[in-house]
Design a protein around this motif. Sequence first.
Motif, short mmCIF file in Angstrom:
data_model
loop_
_atom_site.label_atom_id
_atom_site.label_comp_id
_atom_site.label_asym_id
_atom_site.label_seq_id
_atom_site.Cartn_x
_atom_site.Cartn_y
_atom_site.Cartn_z
N LEU A 1 0.92 -1.20 -0.18
CA LEU A 1 0.00 0.07 0.10
C LEU A 1 0.83 1.24 0.03
O LEU A 1 0.32 2.12 0.01
CB LEU A 1 -1.03 0.09 1.15
N LYS A 2 2.21 1.11 -0.01
CA LYS A 2 3.23 2.38 0.05
C LYS A 2 2.90 3.14 -1.28
O LYS A 2 2.97 4.38 -1.18
CB LYS A 2 4.50 1.92 0.19
N GLU A 3 2.55 2.50 -2.28
CA GLU A 3 2.47 2.97 -3.71
C GLU A 3 1.32 3.53 -4.01
O GLU A 3 1.03 4.23 -4.84
CB GLU A 3 3.13 2.10 -4.61
N GLY A 4 0.20 3.48 -2.76
CA GLY A 4 -1.24 3.88 -3.36
C GLY A 4 -2.22 2.70 -3.18
O GLY A 4 -1.72 1.59 -2.43
N ALA A 5 -3.29 2.89 -3.52
CA ALA A 5 -4.38 1.80 -3.43
C ALA A 5 -3.93 0.49 -4.23
O ALA A 5 -3.28 0.47 -5.16
CB ALA A 5 -5.90 2.41 -4.01
N VAL A 6 -4.43 -0.56 -3.59
CA VAL A 6 -4.30 -1.92 -4.06
C VAL A 6 -5.68 -2.32 -4.77
O VAL A 6 -6.71 -2.14 -4.24
CB VAL A 6 -3.87 -2.96 -3.23
N LYS A 7 -5.59 -2.71 -6.28
CA LYS A 7 -7.00 -3.26 -6.77
C LYS A 7 -7.01 -4.53 -6.64
O LYS A 7 -6.18 -5.38 -6.91
CB LYS A 7 -6.60 -2.93 -8.39
N LEU A 8 -8.01 -4.80 -6.10
CA LEU A 8 -8.69 -6.46 -5.86
C LEU A 8 -9.73 -6.68 -6.99
O LEU A 8 -10.46 -5.82 -7.40
CB LEU A 8 -9.25 -6.72 -4.56
N SER A 9 -9.66 -7.71 -7.69
CA SER A 9 -10.48 -7.95 -8.71
C SER A 9 -11.01 -9.17 -8.62
O SER A 9 -10.45 -10.24 -8.18
CB SER A 9 -9.82 -8.13 -10.14
N MET A 10 -12.36 -9.49 -8.91
CA MET A 10 -13.18 -10.71 -9.02
C MET A 10 -13.68 -10.94 -10.32
O MET A 10 -14.38 -10.07 -11.03
CB MET A 10 -14.42 -10.77 -8.10
N GLY A 11 -13.13 -11.94 -11.00
CA GLY A 11 -13.24 -12.35 -12.33
C GLY A 11 -12.73 -11.12 -13.40
O GLY A 11 -11.73 -10.43 -12.89
N LYS A 12 -13.24 -10.74 -14.57
CA LYS A 12 -12.72 -9.88 -15.39
C LYS A 12 -13.47 -8.79 -15.13
O LYS A 12 -12.68 -7.50 -15.56
CB LYS A 12 -12.89 -10.48 -16.68
N LYS A 13 -14.44 -8.55 -14.66
CA LYS A 13 -15.32 -7.27 -14.74
C LYS A 13 -15.55 -6.55 -13.28
O LYS A 13 -16.24 -5.52 -13.19
CB LYS A 13 -16.30 -7.37 -15.54
N LYS A 14 -15.14 -7.06 -12.27
CA LYS A 14 -15.47 -6.61 -11.00
C LYS A 14 -14.16 -6.22 -10.19
O LYS A 14 -13.54 -7.02 -10.15
CB LYS A 14 -16.38 -7.44 -10.20
N HIS A 15 -13.97 -4.90 -9.83
CA HIS A 15 -12.82 -4.49 -9.27
C HIS A 15 -13.16 -3.65 -8.12
O HIS A 15 -14.32 -2.76 -8.01
CB HIS A 15 -12.09 -3.71 -10.28
N GLY A 16 -12.23 -3.61 -7.21
CA GLY A 16 -12.39 -2.54 -6.18
C GLY A 16 -11.06 -2.11 -5.65
O GLY A 16 -9.93 -2.88 -6.01
N LEU A 17 -10.83 -1.13 -4.86
CA LEU A 17 -9.68 -0.56 -4.34
C LEU A 17 -9.50 -0.75 -2.91
O LEU A 17 -10.47 -0.42 -1.96
CB LEU A 17 -9.46 0.77 -4.76
N VAL A 18 -8.39 -1.25 -2.43
CA VAL A 18 -7.88 -1.17 -0.89
C VAL A 18 -6.83 -0.04 -0.79
O VAL A 18 -6.06 0.13 -1.32
CB VAL A 18 -7.53 -2.42 -0.47
N GLU A 19 -7.15 0.73 0.50
CA GLU A 19 -6.42 2.01 0.58
C GLU A 19 -6.26 2.22 2.28
O GLU A 19 -6.98 1.72 2.93
CB GLU A 19 -7.01 2.99 -0.07
N ILE A 20 -5.33 2.84 2.47
CA ILE A 20 -4.95 3.34 3.93
C ILE A 20 -6.08 4.21 4.17
O ILE A 20 -6.20 5.34 3.42
CB ILE A 20 -3.77 3.81 4.10
N GLN A 21 -6.70 4.03 5.42
CA GLN A 21 -7.77 5.13 5.92
C GLN A 21 -7.13 6.47 6.17
O GLN A 21 -6.05 6.34 7.02
CB GLN A 21 -8.51 4.55 6.81
#
Length: 388
Positions: free
Chosen positions: A368-388
């Motif tokens: 997470l040092k470089e910014g948000a991490v992208k988690l993906s489920m399949g090819k078309k569903k994505h979300g971001l994990v970030e430090i609050q």
Amino acid sequence: MEAGVVTAYLGFDATAPSLHVGSLLQIMILRHLQKSGHKPIVLLGGGTTKVGDPTGKDGSRKMLTDADIQANIDGIRGVFDKFLAFGEGETDASMVNNDEWLSSLKYLEFLRDYGTLFTINRMLSFESVKQRLARENPLTFLEFNYMILQAYDFLELNRRYECTLQLGGSDQWGNMVNGVELTRRANNGAEVFAMTAPLITTSDGKKMGKSEGGAMWLNEEMLPPYDYWQFWRNTNDDDVGRFLKLFTELPLDECDRLASMKGAEINAAKKVLADECTRMLHGGGVLAKIHETAASVFAGKDGSMDNLPRAGVTAEEAAAGVSVIDLYIKLGFAKSKSECRKLIEGGGARINGEKIEGIDAVVTGEMLKEGAVKLSMGKKKHGLVEIQ
């Protein structure tokens, strides 16, 4: 309906703080009614929600408190402003809460005045009741009264607003016939009518309004505009033409042209469908960011990810490492840890585009040092994990 302005209503119970896509056809019917020179009434079920509609249910609905129902009504109200014009004019829409008359009913007076206009024989013949009894699932006396209260709504709306037409889904036909019959008998033979629309399913038989990720809510705070857009973008090829006609206001010949596209070209039609549906609900201003996000997610280009769902973690949690399984649940991509494990073991889970190899994978502070991490489920569903 060609003789003058017809006042028609459609009811929406307040069982959640937002309606979902499954209610969109009904809202579009009210919109077309108003555009054709008639007056729509949005009936919010503040009273009937206290009872619970048994239609299509194998068990009783969860009982909600008055505060829960009011909070849901407050959440539902706003979406209708996107589709209807409210005001005091002859064809302006009105919004009414049936709690105004249902909660003030006196039980004995109500039974005396209207009980003789209903027969148990007739009520037992309705499909929603027959199905519940055939499955030997309990049908409470509370729920059995729902159809009487819904029928009484039509009578009250006819008396108060000269409403002569009830609209609804085909699953409500029995309840709607009850309303027509009660209003005619109790209101001196008043001419009133009911009209239903079929329940919409996708070409593969799935119920409209839900996806693998859950309900497709209409309120922005419950479903980001990007996810709403993506829902329509992922429409099955065979449904594109039908959905363009039902859920957009494009000319019919344009809908037919888009639906006739084959192969990879149909993706352009899906994008038009997604744009038009999103524009109507959330406004055209959100489309530029959505397109940027889609370009980044689908084509791997640099672009905005502002509209992706996000999961926040503290610096302390990140330092210790946060389980990707917990993060998938937090993002709403899965409902249980077992579902997440199956996803990972099936090869459908990725971190920043890289396949997750094991169920013990974690997102760390270093990542997470470089910014948000992208988690993906399949090819078309994505979300971001970030430090609050």
